[in-house]
Design a protein around this motif. Structure first.
Motif, PDB file in Angstrom:
ATOM      1  N   VAL A   4       0.822  -1.209   0.000  1.00 29.97           N
ATOM      2  CA  VAL A   4       0.000   0.000   0.000  1.00 29.97           C
ATOM      3  C   VAL A   4       0.859   1.264   0.000  1.00 29.97           C
ATOM      4  N   LEU A   5       0.267   2.351  -0.465  1.00 28.27           N
ATOM      5  CA  LEU A   5       0.972   3.626  -0.538  1.00 28.27           C
ATOM      6  C   LEU A   5       0.858   4.400   0.774  1.00 28.27           C
TER       7      LEU A   5
ATOM      8  N   GLY B  75      -2.106   7.023   1.948  1.00 30.53           N
ATOM      9  CA  GLY B  75      -3.437   6.630   2.422  1.00 30.53           C
ATOM     10  C   GLY B  75      -3.627   7.045   3.879  1.00 30.53           C
TER      11      GLY B  75
ATOM     12  N   GLU C 217      -7.094   3.254   6.573  1.00 30.01           N
ATOM     13  CA  GLU C 217      -6.888   2.361   5.422  1.00 30.01           C
ATOM     14  C   GLU C 217      -5.755   1.378   5.711  1.00 30.01           C
TER      15      GLU C 217
ATOM     16  N   ALA D 247      -5.948  -2.644   5.943  1.00 27.06           N
ATOM     17  CA  ALA D 247      -5.039  -3.488   5.164  1.00 27.06           C
ATOM     18  C   ALA D 247      -4.364  -4.526   6.066  1.00 27.06           C
TER      19      ALA D 247
ATOM     20  N   SER E  30      -2.939  -1.349  -3.133  1.00 28.75           N
ATOM     21  CA  SER E  30      -3.462  -0.061  -3.586  1.00 28.75           C
ATOM     22  C   SER E  30      -3.769  -0.161  -5.073  1.00 28.75           C
TER      23      SER E  30
ATOM     24  N   GLU F 105      -3.545   1.946  -7.456  1.00 28.80           N
ATOM     25  CA  GLU F 105      -2.496   2.544  -8.301  1.00 28.80           C
ATOM     26  C   GLU F 105      -1.369   1.554  -8.557  1.00 28.80           C
TER      27      GLU F 105
END
Length: 200
Positions: A102-103, A106, A110, A114, A126, A128
């Motif tokens: 994940v980025l 966030g 979030e 996760a 994510s 993206e």
């Protein structure tokens, strides 16, 4: 309670994330690491349920820690946290058995979700990053990666050959092929392009 080890080299960000995640009723940060070696040591010692790893850390990268967790068969699910949607990093993470990627931009909520998803046996990616993975597959072989990593450190072809137990001519041939494969003019540009793409 989901026991979590958090590894992030920026102290302020690590502290903020730990504080926010500890506010969740079902999450407990049992260890914090400022580099990859510390993170791996904490996972070996504490046996957490989930390890949240920054991709780029000193001593060992998050990817190297994830690979060590896989190779040692440690019972810990891994969630990678990154700033950049680099396809090479994602592909390598998935190959290492990482369950989440994940980025950092966030929300903490979030990230908590996760962690829960990963702990429950699912995957957290994510959107993206999912698209980025399709853009440019890693064209480098493991040997080419090794050579570029050493070239990036400024080692000469002779020094690389000695380090990898290859002949000077073999390294020169590899370097020539790498420059052509990556469409650049020299070894410095080759290493820079591979680093930018997340291939090394």
């Amino acid at each position: 309670m989901i026991r979590v080890v958090l590894a992030e080299d920026q102290r302020m960000l690590r502290g903020a994330l730990a504080a926010l995640l500890n506010m969740e009723d079902d999450l407990s940060i049992v260890g914090e690491g400022e580099d990859g070696k510390k993170a791996l040591s904490l996972v070996r010692e504490l046996r957490p349920d989930v390890c949240v790893l920054d991709v780029e850390m000193p001593l060992l990268s998050g990817l190297e820690v994830a690979e060590a967790i896989r190779d040692e068969g440690l019972p810990c699910r891994v969630l990678m946290l990154t700033t950049f949607a680099r396809p090479g990093y994602l592909q390598r993470a998935l190959a290492a058995g990482v369950a989440g990627y994940v980025l950092k931009d966030g929300s903490s909520g979030e990230l908590a979700d996760a962690i829960r998803k990963v702990h429950g046996g699912g995957r957290a990616l994510s959107p993206e990053l999912t698209f980025a993975a399709w853009e440019a597959p890693n064209p480098l072989t493991p040997r080419e990666r090794d050579i570029l990593l050493l070239a990036e450190q400024g080692l000469s072809s002779s020094a690389i050959a000695k380090r990898l137990f290859l002949s000077h001519g073999t390294v020169r041939n590899y370097m020539s092929e790498l420059i052509g494969k990556l469409g650049v003019d020299n070894r410095v540009e080759a290493a820079a392009k591979a680093r930018k793409q997340g291939w090394i």
